[in-house]
Design a protein around this motif. Sequence first.
Motif, PDB file in Angstrom:
ATOM      1  N   GLN D 332     -10.249   2.984 -19.568  1.00 28.86           N
ATOM      2  CA  GLN D 332      -9.643   4.311 -19.769  1.00 28.86           C
ATOM      3  C   GLN D 332      -9.380   4.536 -21.267  1.00 28.86           C
ATOM      4  O   GLN D 332      -9.700   5.595 -21.818  1.00 28.86           O
ATOM      5  CB  GLN D 332      -8.345   4.375 -18.958  1.00 28.86           C
ATOM      6  N   ASN D 333      -8.849   3.514 -21.919  1.00 27.17           N
ATOM      7  CA  ASN D 333      -8.598   3.621 -23.354  1.00 27.17           C
ATOM      8  C   ASN D 333      -9.900   3.745 -24.151  1.00 27.17           C
ATOM      9  O   ASN D 333      -9.975   4.509 -25.112  1.00 27.17           O
ATOM     10  CB  ASN D 333      -7.793   2.416 -23.847  1.00 27.17           C
ATOM     11  N   MET D 334     -10.909   3.017 -23.732  1.00 24.24           N
ATOM     12  CA  MET D 334     -12.196   3.147 -24.414  1.00 24.24           C
ATOM     13  C   MET D 334     -12.695   4.584 -24.311  1.00 24.24           C
ATOM     14  O   MET D 334     -13.181   5.165 -25.295  1.00 24.24           O
ATOM     15  CB  MET D 334     -13.233   2.193 -23.814  1.00 24.24           C
ATOM     16  N   ASN D 335     -12.593   5.141 -23.113  1.00 21.99           N
ATOM     17  CA  ASN D 335     -13.028   6.528 -22.948  1.00 21.99           C
ATOM     18  C   ASN D 335     -12.280   7.449 -23.916  1.00 21.99           C
ATOM     19  O   ASN D 335     -12.885   8.340 -24.540  1.00 21.99           O
ATOM     20  CB  ASN D 335     -12.801   6.978 -21.499  1.00 21.99           C
ATOM     21  N   VAL D 336     -10.991   7.229 -24.042  1.00 13.49           N
ATOM     22  CA  VAL D 336     -10.199   8.066 -24.958  1.00 13.49           C
ATOM     23  C   VAL D 336     -10.630   7.820 -26.409  1.00 13.49           C
ATOM     24  O   VAL D 336     -10.817   8.764 -27.197  1.00 13.49           O
ATOM     25  CB  VAL D 336      -8.692   7.766 -24.777  1.00 13.49           C
ATOM     26  N   MET D 337     -10.822   6.566 -26.751  1.00 15.54           N
ATOM     27  CA  MET D 337     -11.178   6.227 -28.138  1.00 15.54           C
ATOM     28  C   MET D 337     -12.533   6.796 -28.552  1.00 15.54           C
ATOM     29  O   MET D 337     -12.763   7.079 -29.720  1.00 15.54           O
ATOM     30  CB  MET D 337     -11.204   4.699 -28.311  1.00 15.54           C
ATOM     31  N   PHE D 338     -13.436   6.934 -27.559  1.00 12.13           N
ATOM     32  CA  PHE D 338     -14.770   7.421 -27.880  1.00 12.13           C
ATOM     33  C   PHE D 338     -14.987   8.885 -27.477  1.00 12.13           C
ATOM     34  O   PHE D 338     -16.116   9.374 -27.487  1.00 12.13           O
ATOM     35  CB  PHE D 338     -15.830   6.517 -27.237  1.00 12.13           C
TER      36      PHE D 338
END
Lengths: 353, 353, 353, 353
Positions: D332-338
């Motif tokens: 989920q955080n990766m999605n936000v970061m990218f």
Amino acid sequence: MMKSTQKIRAGILGASGYTGAEAMRLLLRHPNTEICFLTADRKAGQPVHDVYPHLGGYGLPDMISVDTAPWDDVDVVFCGLPHGTTQEIIASLPKTLKVIDLSADFRIEDPATYEEWYGHEHFAPDLQSEAVYGLTEINRDEIGNARLVACPGCYPTAVLLALMPLTSAGLIDSNDLVIDAKSGTTGAGRGLKQITLFSEAGEGLSPYSIASHRHAPEIEQEIAKSLRVPAADIRVNFVPHLVPMSRGELITGHVRLSSGKSVDDLRAEYASVYGDEPFVRLLPKGAVPQTQMVRGSNNCVLNVFEDRIPGRATIIAAIDNLVKGSSGQAVQNMNVMFGLEETTALEQAPLFP
Amino acid sequence: MMKSTQKIRAGILGASGYTGAEAMRLLLRHPNTEICFLTADRKAGQPVHDVYPHLGGYGLPDMISVDTAPWDDVDVVFCGLPHGTTQEIIASLPKTLKVIDLSADFRIEDPATYEEWYGHEHFAPDLQSEAVYGLTEINRDEIGNARLVACPGCYPTAVLLALMPLTSAGLIDSNDLVIDAKSGTTGAGRGLKQITLFSEAGEGLSPYSIASHRHAPEIEQEIAKSLRVPAADIRVNFVPHLVPMSRGELITGHVRLSSGKSVDDLRAEYASVYGDEPFVRLLPKGAVPQTQMVRGSNNCVLNVFEDRIPGRATIIAAIDNLVKGSSGQAVQNMNVMFGLEETTALEQAPLFP
Amino acid sequence: MMKSTQKIRAGILGASGYTGAEAMRLLLRHPNTEICFLTADRKAGQPVHDVYPHLGGYGLPDMISVDTAPWDDVDVVFCGLPHGTTQEIIASLPKTLKVIDLSADFRIEDPATYEEWYGHEHFAPDLQSEAVYGLTEINRDEIGNARLVACPGCYPTAVLLALMPLTSAGLIDSNDLVIDAKSGTTGAGRGLKQITLFSEAGEGLSPYSIASHRHAPEIEQEIAKSLRVPAADIRVNFVPHLVPMSRGELITGHVRLSSGKSVDDLRAEYASVYGDEPFVRLLPKGAVPQTQMVRGSNNCVLNVFEDRIPGRATIIAAIDNLVKGSSGQAVQNMNVMFGLEETTALEQAPLFP
Amino acid sequence: MMKSTQKIRAGILGASGYTGAEAMRLLLRHPNTEICFLTADRKAGQPVHDVYPHLGGYGLPDMISVDTAPWDDVDVVFCGLPHGTTQEIIASLPKTLKVIDLSADFRIEDPATYEEWYGHEHFAPDLQSEAVYGLTEINRDEIGNARLVACPGCYPTAVLLALMPLTSAGLIDSNDLVIDAKSGTTGAGRGLKQITLFSEAGEGLSPYSIASHRHAPEIEQEIAKSLRVPAADIRVNFVPHLVPMSRGELITGHVRLSSGKSVDDLRAEYASVYGDEPFVRLLPKGAVPQTQMVRGSNNCVLNVFEDRIPGRATIIAAIDNLVKGSSGQAVQNMNVMFGLEETTALEQAPLFP
């Protein structure tokens, strides 16, 4: 092949059972399918949350009773109704509707055998002759042209995927098939039974239906068909055991090699038959299938091993009884019936641990 | 028979393992036995509570290392040491001491077979020839006169109780014994292994050691002995499975009836052989053995069933692997060796649910 | 004290439930008790094997219906009947018969409170006033003189053993008792409920009856009595959780220390109150109670711990809900009522693993 | 936002642990991500099948050792390394690489507090100041701009999602937070420990790390930050329990309402804060969260209940510790970061039963 923008409209009959819930779980992620209605007579009027809280919040429709189902609004129905009921309901449906039956109602081709094992005459013998046995890897072409698909029982799915390539190729003796089967408690359904209470099934192991399980004649029928012999010519030993786990099914086949055949021959046959199959996986030599390897997925893992008794072999296959053994295979069949990519909505890797 | 006022003084070697703990649990209630010392090398100096909290508060002695054990203070030792270690330690003990070995070190009579399966030469071959195989119901008389008793493995206990009366009586074919076995995780001991982590073993089923389990040659040896044929003449199929439960072992024997014999003949033989046995119980016709029926007890329940394949039968037996399959049978043997009532300290009914 | 040669004749009402079965298991090993009859209305006529196979083979009488029970043949009855039923049946029994009730029917002293929580008026209010609350360690003297003993609920047993010594001694605040409780599935009985199916309860954790569990007023009543304040003056937070295990109950008490009191003061109080108790064991400082430490035994293990919030402490106690939480305590009470050694038939060490 | 045709190239460090395996499971279905390498030092050279058989057959790369990892080939790394190790490895990575850390190494902002709880000085204090605490729902904006995200502990995830909205809004007393937490065994990782053996953890309940669990200071830090008070001003009671299930975490918060506030106010606040969140679901009034509702999914279900003690409330939240509590939140955080859709690869509905 259907247009990718157009969605298959699906109804689920008997949505309050485990196979119904599993069909919902899988179809929720199907990009080409829309769940239009859910029936559950005793739960009619209830939101999904009340029946299956884990599926609340996904925008699914409320439960309705089967006699109010809007048949014209759907292209396909998944039937997860109790055995017997299904025949009458399916017989009454519009003949344009595709039907994927998860019950046992259309699995047994011979009406007399059905009556012997299910305790009543078949209520829709004409439909029976139309039904296609839905073991996808074996009957893919027929399924593609079918209107009514009878999905195999959970045990027969694992047993037939493991044994039929070998009996068909004459690699093992079809008259000496000993199948020691093990299943988690979901195989017994959501109905209330003393044996499936946690306090009774937990921390224990219970053989059941020894030599009297309804999946035995189903296995025999399919092996006999593949060998083009009468069903009565094949008799298998089949002893299932209830294991303290929710999901998962593993079969241990104790078989006799045909003269001159070796375990390597069996592996080679599996590799040949299943090499391109997306869901059936022959494990590396010596690797032992476990139910943990397939939980939540549509996969079947299998392998074959030397036995200490010369001329015998041990075959092991594992599936998730609610996915490949039931609703997953049903969705796989739907994909085939509608000309979609067969793996659609079934790509999820297993959940472990 | 010993005087009832005099207590047997017992030591337990390897008290930090499950079989050691189970021996403590049982002996704590034995009216004619006193636990004099407990050895556990890596836990030496620790109170029982630190090793087995459930046994704290019962006044048991602290753990000591095996080389400080006061051998002269005891009449009998129970050995729950790792395989291999046992041979050297037992060889060094005073020859007046009775020894009940729970390890595999003295189960295999033929040194070559031992070496083949256990990976090293036998360290006490002279003692081996003195050892009596401790399957109480079968070897009761020899055990009564023995100084060193080698308690059977857990699987062989269940398998031999179920099969040997039938092979001995010629009721089933000794050359077609297919044994599908299932065990809880305590069968793998208290050592740390990935496969027995809760996260790995839970919610799953794992076959293991297919055709390569050390209990296979042990089973073959005993059946061969009873038939007075060379051990190499008997080969059994033996496939064990790890089940997500702590205790309990169930074996499903898929056997071939001798010509003209029926399931009723097998039941009659069991009734005859076990009718007066306190711990082996033939269930009523049709009743299926479950591990839940024997948990925590020294009981073995068994039964035999018709198979769908003509001429075959299914035999099922269940024990608690830590009791009848290990420490309970060890105490039973101690009772026999010391002339006590055989059931002493073993009368506790099973714990269910 | 009764003559040791004379046996107490016992009947068990509601023998098909888990508490009934557990009473059988324990009484089978009681040297001064004879089980004379077992009632189970819907199972009347069945042998014990059919109802509880693990207890087959012990010579127990067949089930009978309660209206055919030979009351004159027994000295004491254990009642494991459903709530409500018990009151009417006990009211009809000969007044010479001692009664040990395992149901909730006589636990609540105030009829209005009973009616509020159990949904109907009390059917035997006169007997209620005669009933003694059977928490042995606290009410031993009254129990010794009682004819009718109301055994505590499983949760109240653990909670009161853990908290009452501290509230009575003024060591913790009686108005800030937060009790987070956890139980295995046998606490819900053998009745068929969806929530206790293996498939539903397994691999999961379910809080239930939050702030509405019937054991809350029972706990409040007893604490209030011990403090000689009205029951309405005590209100406890009580949140139970269903845990995927069959047996075992653990309560985590989050409490506030009285001004100037320390965790060591609480330990000292426990040591003083329970130092001579055979079944309640204060663990060594820092050792954490687990349900695994008491399985199958009548033991209660407890301890108290510092909290990170200054002035608070954490109290943990564990019992086997079917033994100390029910039938074991019932047998303990019988021993007290008949002047026997209190530990008779309850000495068995816990079963672990 | 990145072009949809371009894939994020990801490496997983510590791929042999449960969080690593779970990251693989999720990323395998991520349409915008490619798994480029997997490190596992002791398993270097092994195919995925040997480490995690359930993930065999998906075309994943073999394990490599971390010092051979081709850092330039990836855009992001997921770190599932043991605590401590992570700091040194991350410090040595190219500063262009995005890092999503699943360990505890960058969760504690104050170096002294870190040292107190983790037993050694922080090895990368400069990176610490750069790290963003990765509780997505609370810190979404900061995460979007972060290079190094420290994913919260599993318990803090559930606790903070449940409590922070209420403490921040002043609805409950931040100085009286009693958190009774329960977790399945995967929370303890794949390392070999006696307490997590099936034989030890099964059929039992074990409180642990009472008032001394490392997640307590993490919870306190975040609540303090949100209230803009020093971390030392907040002290929570935190008592975790090990439950016999593999996955799942449930926290029971026993809290005190602020003056004049009601349970309905708390529900209203949840509804307001989480109404649009895809993964946090406030259940219907009265519906009780269970871990079964979220298994295998990134969901958190929560609810709040009246307490019997006036002025108190009970808050319950459940997550899957390996998904929302770890690798799911990481994705989920990766999605936000990218800049991707936040729910990508996380849409799978829970697996029940």
